[in-house]
Design a protein around this motif. Structure first.
Motif, short mmCIF file in Angstrom:
data_model
loop_
_atom_site.label_atom_id
_atom_site.label_comp_id
_atom_site.label_asym_id
_atom_site.label_seq_id
_atom_site.Cartn_x
_atom_site.Cartn_y
_atom_site.Cartn_z
N ASP A 13 10.13 5.42 -9.73
CA ASP A 13 8.79 4.29 -8.99
C ASP A 13 8.70 3.61 -9.02
N ALA A 14 9.25 2.70 -10.02
CA ALA A 14 9.00 1.58 -10.29
C ALA A 14 9.24 0.38 -8.87
N LEU A 15 9.56 0.32 -8.30
CA LEU A 15 10.21 -0.51 -7.01
C LEU A 15 9.09 -0.21 -5.55
N LEU A 16 8.49 0.76 -5.80
CA LEU A 16 7.60 1.95 -4.37
C LEU A 16 6.57 0.50 -4.36
N GLY A 17 6.29 0.00 -3.22
CA GLY A 17 5.34 -0.12 -2.61
C GLY A 17 4.99 -1.97 -2.54
N ALA A 18 6.43 -2.54 -3.55
CA ALA A 18 6.88 -3.46 -3.65
C ALA A 18 7.21 -4.54 -2.79
N ILE A 46 -8.54 13.95 -0.66
CA ILE A 46 -8.21 13.67 -0.04
C ILE A 46 -7.80 12.43 0.71
N LYS A 47 -6.63 12.37 1.81
CA LYS A 47 -5.47 10.81 1.73
C LYS A 47 -6.54 9.97 2.00
N THR A 48 -6.12 9.40 1.76
CA THR A 48 -6.20 7.95 1.51
C THR A 48 -5.73 7.36 1.03
N LEU A 49 -5.21 5.17 1.03
CA LEU A 49 -4.57 4.02 1.09
C LEU A 49 -4.38 4.01 -1.63
N GLY A 50 -3.59 3.74 -1.75
CA GLY A 50 -3.56 3.52 -2.64
C GLY A 50 -3.07 2.47 -3.05
N ALA A 51 -2.97 0.86 -4.26
CA ALA A 51 -1.79 0.16 -4.39
C ALA A 51 -1.25 0.56 -5.64
N VAL A 52 -0.17 -0.19 -5.64
CA VAL A 52 0.08 0.27 -7.29
C VAL A 52 0.20 -1.31 -8.26
N THR A 53 0.55 -1.20 -8.92
CA THR A 53 -0.24 -2.09 -10.19
C THR A 53 1.48 -2.98 -10.35
N ILE A 54 1.63 -4.40 -10.01
CA ILE A 54 2.61 -4.57 -10.21
C ILE A 54 2.16 -6.02 -11.55
N LEU A 55 3.63 -6.55 -11.78
CA LEU A 55 3.36 -7.55 -12.84
C LEU A 55 3.99 -8.85 -11.83
N VAL A 56 3.22 -9.86 -11.67
CA VAL A 56 4.30 -10.36 -10.85
C VAL A 56 4.38 -12.15 -12.44
N ILE A 57 5.42 -12.81 -11.66
CA ILE A 57 5.93 -13.14 -13.10
C ILE A 57 6.60 -14.76 -12.32
N ASN A 58 6.62 -15.75 -12.54
CA ASN A 58 7.00 -16.83 -12.13
C ASN A 58 9.08 -16.53 -11.53
N LYS A 59 9.00 -16.80 -10.47
CA LYS A 59 9.96 -16.56 -10.14
C LYS A 59 11.16 -17.96 -10.87
N ASP A 60 10.40 -18.98 -11.55
CA ASP A 60 12.07 -19.88 -12.22
C ASP A 60 12.22 -19.27 -13.79
N LEU A 61 11.87 -18.48 -14.07
CA LEU A 61 11.53 -18.05 -15.53
C LEU A 61 12.94 -17.27 -15.49
N PRO A 62 13.90 -17.42 -16.65
CA PRO A 62 15.36 -17.41 -16.60
C PRO A 62 15.65 -15.28 -15.95
N ASP A 63 16.21 -15.60 -16.05
CA ASP A 63 17.06 -14.15 -15.31
C ASP A 63 17.39 -12.99 -16.18
N ASP A 64 17.53 -14.00 -17.55
CA ASP A 64 17.56 -12.82 -18.47
C ASP A 64 16.60 -12.14 -19.38
N LEU A 65 15.86 -13.69 -19.33
CA LEU A 65 14.24 -13.54 -19.59
C LEU A 65 13.75 -11.84 -19.42
N TYR A 103 0.96 -1.25 0.11
CA TYR A 103 0.06 -0.17 -0.14
C TYR A 103 0.56 1.06 0.20
N ILE A 104 0.16 2.50 -0.46
CA ILE A 104 1.08 3.61 -0.96
C ILE A 104 -0.49 4.39 -0.44
N GLU A 105 1.14 5.84 -0.28
CA GLU A 105 0.14 6.59 0.64
C GLU A 105 -1.34 7.56 -1.17
#
Length: 99
Positions: free
Chosen positions: A74-79, A26-45, A9-11
């Motif tokens: 801000d790519a890692l904001l809220g990771a 109005i201050k509230t909570l926000g959530a950032v969009t993330i791309l979830v990827i399989n941990k087993d995919l090759p690093d170079d890919l 969550y982020i402000e």
């Protein structure tokens, strides 16, 4: 503080730009969009995917104006989950740090 207790969550501030009925910000909570990827995919890919997404950002902007607000710094904001090593390599090369 919920942001410290629940990573991911982020402000966020709602304004009349979001909803015409908002008179004062109005201050509230926000959530950032993330791309979830399989941990087993090759690093170079995953590195190439990450690089392509960020270096092709202008194409996203053509589709949806909101992408003007999305910046590499801000790519890692809220990771809340571990960053894949391939993506982390790209972020390291570009000076992106988790906030």
């Amino acid at each position: 503080d919920i942001i410290k207790e629940r990573p991911g969550y982020i402000e966020f501030e709602l304004t009349k730009d979001h909803y015409s009925s908002v008179v004062e910000p109005i201050k509230t909570l926000g959530a950032v969009t993330i791309l979830v990827i399989n941990k087993d995919l090759p690093d170079d890919l995953v590195y190439q995917i990450t690089k392509s997404l960020w270096e092709g950002r202008e194409e996203f902007i053509k589709v949806k104006d909101i992408w003007n607000q999305v910046v590499l710094e801000d790519a890692l904001l809220g990771a809340a989950i571990p960053v894949h090593p391939g993506a982390q390599k790209y972020y390291d090369e570009n000076g992106v740090v988790q906030k």
